[in-house]
Design a protein around this motif. Structure first.
Motif, mmCIF file in Angstrom:
data_model
loop_
_atom_site.group_PDB
_atom_site.id
_atom_site.type_symbol
_atom_site.label_atom_id
_atom_site.label_comp_id
_atom_site.label_asym_id
_atom_site.label_seq_id
_atom_site.Cartn_x
_atom_site.Cartn_y
_atom_site.Cartn_z
ATOM 1 N N SER A 289 0.969 -1.320 0.076
ATOM 2 C CA SER A 289 -0.040 -0.229 0.016
ATOM 3 C C SER A 289 1.060 1.310 0.023
ATOM 4 N N ASP A 290 0.548 2.298 -0.497
ATOM 5 C CA ASP A 290 0.932 3.658 -0.566
ATOM 6 C C ASP A 290 0.571 4.208 0.777
ATOM 7 N N GLY A 291 -0.384 3.666 1.263
ATOM 8 C CA GLY A 291 -0.793 4.362 2.520
ATOM 9 C C GLY A 291 -1.832 5.519 2.347
ATOM 10 N N GLN A 292 -1.985 5.836 0.928
ATOM 11 C CA GLN A 292 -3.169 6.802 0.594
ATOM 12 C C GLN A 292 -4.195 5.906 0.377
ATOM 13 N N LEU A 293 -5.158 5.589 1.636
ATOM 14 C CA LEU A 293 -6.179 4.546 1.116
ATOM 15 C C LEU A 293 -7.743 5.474 0.989
ATOM 16 N N LYS A 294 -8.768 4.602 0.490
ATOM 17 C CA LYS A 294 -9.919 5.321 0.529
ATOM 18 C C LYS A 294 -10.901 4.509 1.729
ATOM 19 N N ALA A 295 -11.629 5.620 2.411
ATOM 20 C CA ALA A 295 -12.524 4.925 3.474
ATOM 21 C C ALA A 295 -13.210 3.941 2.896
ATOM 22 N N VAL A 296 -13.905 2.785 3.889
ATOM 23 C CA VAL A 296 -14.519 1.861 3.631
ATOM 24 C C VAL A 296 -15.846 1.788 4.629
ATOM 25 N N ASN A 297 -17.026 1.522 4.112
ATOM 26 C CA ASN A 297 -18.019 1.414 5.147
ATOM 27 C C ASN A 297 -18.165 0.065 5.391
ATOM 28 N N LEU A 298 -18.382 -0.445 6.728
ATOM 29 C CA LEU A 298 -18.663 -2.002 7.137
ATOM 30 C C LEU A 298 -19.626 -2.133 8.242
ATOM 31 N N ASP A 309 -14.521 -8.542 15.610
ATOM 32 C CA ASP A 309 -13.062 -8.400 16.028
ATOM 33 C C ASP A 309 -12.217 -7.641 15.139
ATOM 34 N N MET A 310 -12.556 -7.043 14.234
ATOM 35 C CA MET A 310 -11.762 -6.450 13.223
ATOM 36 C C MET A 310 -12.447 -4.932 13.135
ATOM 37 N N GLN A 311 -13.470 -4.643 13.740
ATOM 38 C CA GLN A 311 -14.179 -3.287 13.768
ATOM 39 C C GLN A 311 -13.245 -2.283 14.187
ATOM 40 N N ALA A 312 -12.737 -2.333 15.016
ATOM 41 C CA ALA A 312 -11.905 -1.242 15.856
ATOM 42 C C ALA A 312 -10.575 -0.978 14.916
ATOM 43 N N GLN A 313 -10.085 -1.972 14.399
ATOM 44 C CA GLN A 313 -8.693 -1.757 13.675
ATOM 45 C C GLN A 313 -9.115 -1.180 12.096
ATOM 46 N N PHE A 314 -10.358 -1.531 11.734
ATOM 47 C CA PHE A 314 -10.875 -0.692 10.411
ATOM 48 C C PHE A 314 -11.258 0.743 10.693
ATOM 49 N N MET A 315 -11.532 0.736 11.815
ATOM 50 C CA MET A 315 -12.251 2.303 12.059
ATOM 51 C C MET A 315 -10.793 3.080 12.413
ATOM 52 N N ALA A 316 -9.966 2.518 12.701
ATOM 53 C CA ALA A 316 -8.518 3.395 12.735
ATOM 54 C C ALA A 316 -7.966 3.688 11.519
ATOM 55 N N MET A 317 -8.165 2.752 10.518
ATOM 56 C CA MET A 317 -7.700 3.031 9.230
ATOM 57 C C MET A 317 -8.652 3.738 8.592
ATOM 58 N N ASN A 318 -10.017 3.930 8.967
ATOM 59 C CA ASN A 318 -10.920 4.972 8.104
ATOM 60 C C ASN A 318 -10.485 6.431 8.750
ATOM 61 N N THR A 319 -10.058 6.629 9.911
ATOM 62 C CA THR A 319 -9.697 7.866 10.392
ATOM 63 C C THR A 319 -8.533 8.557 9.403
ATOM 64 N N VAL A 320 -7.756 7.730 9.028
ATOM 65 C CA VAL A 320 -6.603 8.266 8.062
ATOM 66 C C VAL A 320 -7.006 8.185 6.670
ATOM 67 N N ALA A 321 -8.139 7.539 6.247
ATOM 68 C CA ALA A 321 -8.149 7.364 4.701
ATOM 69 C C ALA A 321 -8.932 8.347 4.223
ATOM 70 N N LYS A 322 -8.907 8.416 2.878
ATOM 71 C CA LYS A 322 -9.781 9.693 2.103
ATOM 72 C C LYS A 322 -11.292 9.479 2.363
ATOM 73 N N ILE A 357 -19.892 7.456 12.364
ATOM 74 C CA ILE A 357 -19.570 8.031 11.022
ATOM 75 C C ILE A 357 -18.147 8.785 11.168
ATOM 76 N N ILE A 358 -17.340 8.188 10.560
ATOM 77 C CA ILE A 358 -15.852 8.756 10.449
ATOM 78 C C ILE A 358 -15.343 9.591 9.238
ATOM 79 N N ARG A 359 -15.056 10.763 9.428
ATOM 80 C CA ARG A 359 -14.351 11.571 8.389
ATOM 81 C C ARG A 359 -12.989 11.737 8.238
ATOM 82 N N GLY A 360 -12.331 10.782 7.144
ATOM 83 C CA GLY A 360 -11.088 10.511 7.279
ATOM 84 C C GLY A 360 -10.280 11.763 6.752
ATOM 85 N N ASP A 361 -9.148 11.494 6.331
ATOM 86 C CA ASP A 361 -8.001 12.701 5.804
ATOM 87 C C ASP A 361 -7.312 13.249 7.071
#
Ligand code: EPZ
Length: 421
Positions: A289-298, A309-322, A357-361
């Motif tokens: 990955s280049d670290g520039q991700l798109k936020a995903v709904n789940l 058990d993966m919800q918290a980890q993906f939420m962290a990802m969404n906070t820094v995704a586009k 609701i997470i606003r990334g970036d």
């Protein structure tokens, strides 16, 4: 209490060997109660919860011998039929001794596990299942007292049990009990998690008669007794998912070894949707990955859906995704404990009931944060790896319950994480 100091803005490169699954090892260790012969297990992860389970089994009278790579357990005789509160309160999964004790020794007294950070986590479905199999159960002073002494030969009677909610340990508890019951038990709306299948496969090696593992209807035909067996515990899906998300968020390229991609399909799909490149080879998965991700709904749901058990980890990802995203937690009523901590790091998250609701970036910035439950703590480590500056994470005993050698494995792939006593 130990703390972790995590340096931010580290990219991850290299290889991670995934350990055995905590949530398969726990029920499989406890299944040793069902037989007087030796159960030999390999690939059991070295975790706090495993130590707690060994302590509990030892207290009950199970003989345990360990060497570098294996654990041998045999329950020739039992000294106690009760699981005391001071052992059960630290680990809810102790409730799993109820089924085996009841079905092999006709009696069990297990402390009610009580709630935990992520929710009330009742065990009513477990209890109703045992009652359907003829057990007499009463709850008194926080203990579940169960007995089948009033039944012919003191044995549980096979029954058709319809679980009104998919429950992983409920399915496991009733499946273990049914292996020695008289006649046939049918579990409707059973959990299909790979860890349930791994337990079932181990029970079959011990001589149990089980059909339908991995489907919503499991049939168990009771047998007189079970034997010893050898079993290798499956890999930890959630540990693997955690490292894959970490690499996706920070940018870089890592390879997870000892994994079966078909068991983490929902996780891999979401990582691809976020823009990470995934390469699957036999027993290993490479993510780039280049670290520039798109936020995903789940939305979390029982297997094969997206694992809670993966919800918290993906939420962290969404906070820094586009972009912005929606995370809906449908399994537990309070599994957003990581949100406040992520907000302290600069994340932009709003909660409405079980929807976040997470606003990334936002670029996160390091802060002092506190771990509250196992997977929430993991999400804080992931956020800290991408944040500007250092992050200090307190109460990391939560992490030690479910991640073997976390800082060692992360530091081997380029992180800079220090444990401070
Ligand atoms: C197992 O917990 C896992 N633990 C959890 O992993 C995991 O999050 C969970 O399954 C869901 O996948 C182990 O396997 C040791 P449930 P379990 O019974 O079995 C309700 C981790 O991080 N329910 O499947 O306790 C319950 O309240 C841990 O490793 C009842 O209402 O979860 C929940 O809302 C956290 N009555 C839902 O069902 C019951 O009798 C699913 O719970 C049982 C459950």
């Amino acid at each position: 209490m130990d703390r972790l100091i995590v340096q931010g803005q580290r990219k991850l490169f290299g290889d991670v060997v995934i350990s055995g699954a905590k949530n398969a090892a726990l029920p499989i260790l406890i299944s040793s109660l069902l037989s007087s012969e030796k159960l030999v297990l390999t690939n059991v992860p070295k975790l706090f919860d495993i130590k707690t389970t060994e302590k509990l089994l030892h207290f009950l009278g199970v003989e345990i011998e360990k060497d570098k790579n294996s654990i041998e357990l045999s329950a020739k005789t039992i000294n106690h039929i009760d699981a005391p509160y001071d052992l059960v309160k630290t680990m809810r999964a102790s409730i799993l001794v109820l089924g085996p004790l009841l079905s092999r020794f006709s009696k069990a007294r297990v402390s009610l596990p009580g709630g935990c950070a992520i929710g009330s986590r009742p065990v009513d479905i477990h209890i109703r299942g045992f009652e359907a199999m003829g057990a007499k159960i009463n709850i008194d002073k926080g203990y579940i007292n169960a007995s089948t002494e009033h039944l012919p030969e003191g044995k549980l009677i096979g029954a058709k049990i319809n679980m009104d909610q998919v429950t992983v340990t409920g399915t496991e508890n009733l499946m273990m009990a049914a292996t020695l019951a008289r006649g046939e038990t049918i579990l409707e709306n059973a959990a299909k998690e790979p860890e349930v299948i791994d337990l079932g496969n181990c029970l079959i090696k011990m001589g149990a008669k089980i059909l339908g593992l991995g489907t919503k209807k499991i049939t168990i035909i009771g047998v007189e007794s079970l034997f010893g067996a050898n079993h290798k515990v499956m890999f930890d899906r959630i540990e693997a998912g955690t490292y894959l998300v970490a690499a996706a968020m920070t940018g870089g390229e890592i390879c997870c070894h000892g994994v079966e991609s078909d068991k983490i399909e929902a996780i891999l799909l979401k990582l691809k949707e976020a823009g990470a490149e995934i390469k699957i080879e036999d027993k290993k998965i490479t993510i780039k990955s280049d670290g520039q991700l798109k936020a995903v709904n789940l939305t979390t749901s029982p297997y094969p859906g997206f694992p809670t058990d993966m919800q918290a980890q993906f939420m962290a990802m969404n906070t820094v995704a586009k972009g912005s995203s929606k995370v809906i937690e449908k399994i537990f009523e309070n599994r957003f404990m990581h949100v406040q901590e992520l907000i302290r790091m600069g994340a932009n998250i709003d909660i409405k009931k079980n929807t976040a609701i997470i606003r990334g970036d936002d670029k996160l910035s390091g802060a002092n944060v506190m771990a509250t439950d196992l997977r929430a703590s993991a999400s804080l480590v992931l956020a800290a790896l991408t944040a500007k500056g250092d992050t200090e994470i307190e109460r990391i005993y939560h992490l030690d319950r479910g991640y073997e050698g976390l800082e060692k494995k992360f530091n081997q792939i380029g992180a800079k994480i220090k444990r401070v006593k």
